[in-house]
Design an enzyme around this catalytic site. Structure first.
Site, short mmCIF file in Angstrom:
data_model
loop_
_atom_site.label_atom_id
_atom_site.label_comp_id
_atom_site.label_asym_id
_atom_site.label_seq_id
_atom_site.Cartn_x
_atom_site.Cartn_y
_atom_site.Cartn_z
N ASP A 7 0.86 -1.38 -0.03
CA ASP A 7 0.01 -0.09 0.09
C ASP A 7 0.82 1.23 0.04
O ASP A 7 2.05 1.14 -0.29
CB ASP A 7 -0.89 0.05 1.16
CG ASP A 7 -0.41 0.04 2.56
OD1 ASP A 7 1.01 0.44 2.41
OD2 ASP A 7 -1.17 0.34 3.76
N CYS A 64 2.63 -3.15 4.26
CA CYS A 64 1.72 -2.29 4.63
C CYS A 64 2.38 -1.70 5.82
O CYS A 64 3.67 -1.92 6.17
CB CYS A 64 0.22 -2.68 4.67
SG CYS A 64 0.28 -3.67 6.37
N THR A 66 2.23 -1.82 9.18
CA THR A 66 2.33 -2.70 10.23
C THR A 66 2.89 -4.20 9.63
O THR A 66 3.35 -5.09 10.25
CB THR A 66 1.33 -2.90 11.27
OG1 THR A 66 0.18 -3.34 10.36
CG2 THR A 66 1.10 -1.68 11.98
N HIS A 97 10.40 -24.22 8.79
CA HIS A 97 9.29 -25.14 9.34
C HIS A 97 7.97 -24.74 8.91
O HIS A 97 7.10 -25.72 8.90
CB HIS A 97 9.12 -24.60 10.88
CG HIS A 97 10.47 -24.91 11.55
ND1 HIS A 97 10.40 -25.00 13.12
CD2 HIS A 97 11.56 -25.41 11.23
CE1 HIS A 97 11.71 -25.39 13.41
NE2 HIS A 97 12.56 -25.55 12.29
N HIS A 133 7.74 -31.29 9.71
CA HIS A 133 7.46 -30.08 9.18
C HIS A 133 6.24 -30.23 8.14
O HIS A 133 5.39 -29.47 7.99
CB HIS A 133 8.57 -29.21 8.85
CG HIS A 133 9.33 -28.76 9.85
ND1 HIS A 133 8.81 -28.21 11.16
CD2 HIS A 133 10.93 -29.05 10.22
CE1 HIS A 133 9.75 -28.33 12.13
NE2 HIS A 133 11.09 -28.61 11.59
C1 RB5 Z 1 -2.60 2.47 6.56
O1 RB5 Z 1 -2.57 3.75 7.29
C2 RB5 Z 1 -2.31 1.36 7.36
O2 RB5 Z 1 -3.60 1.06 8.16
C3 RB5 Z 1 -1.86 -0.04 6.78
O3 RB5 Z 1 -0.60 0.53 6.20
C4 RB5 Z 1 -1.61 -1.08 7.51
O4 RB5 Z 1 -0.70 -0.73 8.51
C5 RB5 Z 1 -2.78 -1.84 7.99
O5 RB5 Z 1 -2.62 -3.02 8.74
#
Ligand code: RB5
Length: 149
Positions: A7, A64, A66, A97, A133
């Site tokens: 993203d 993305c 996180t 694994h 595994h």
């Molecule tokens: C975008 O602001 C953020 O929510 C996205 O990149 C991500 O972290 C979502 O899990």
């Protein structure tokens, strides 16, 4: 063929991973956004996962903020084992694994240098085929098929 998707928050790390893949002479398919404009992570996780699940791409790297939203989305696609990794040990073990076929990275969690090192470790590590595994990964597939364990 490695599919890359991201993203808006994952743009810089995606570019660094493209350079890594080039260095490693691994072909890649960039399907993520190349713009900083806000966009919805499920779209990218889903699209990349479909390419891996169909066999059109061998593995995928998704990014993305996180790494959570995009990995949760990818893992809804049958056959996908997306591993969210913030360290090289987890990345290595997710291959050995769990036979992870997608790597998820958090662009707002990791520095670019660490993200690239994690991706390199993940790309270079094979699955430990056979034995316990393989049995356990097959059990994940059984859950997906709706079987009782
Ligand atoms: C975008 O602001 C953020 O929510 C996205 O990149 C991500 O972290 C979502 O899990």
């Amino acid at each position: 063929m490695i599919v890359l998707a991201n993203d808006h928050s994952g743009l810089e790390i995606k570019k660094a991973i493209m350079a890594l893949l080039d260095e490693m002479k691994l072909p890649c398919k960039n399907i993520g956004t190349d713009s900083a404009e806000s966009t919805d992570y499920p779209l990218w996780g889903y699209r990349a996962a479909k390419l891996v699940a169909s066999g059109e791409c061998d593995r995928g790297i998704i990014i993305c903020g996180t790494g959570l939203g995009i990995s949760l989305s990818a893992n809804k696609v049958k056959g996908i084992r997306a591993a969210l990794c913030s360290d090289c040990y987890t990345a290595k073990l997710s291959r050995e694994h769990n036979d992870s076929n997608m790597l998820a990275l958090g662009a707002r969690v990791l520095g670019t240098g660490l993200a690239v090192l994690i991706a390199k470790t993940w790309l270079e590590t094979p699955f430990e085929l056979g034995g316990r595994h393989s049995k356990r990964v097959a059990m994940i597939g059984d859950i997906e098929k709706g079987m009782e364990l």
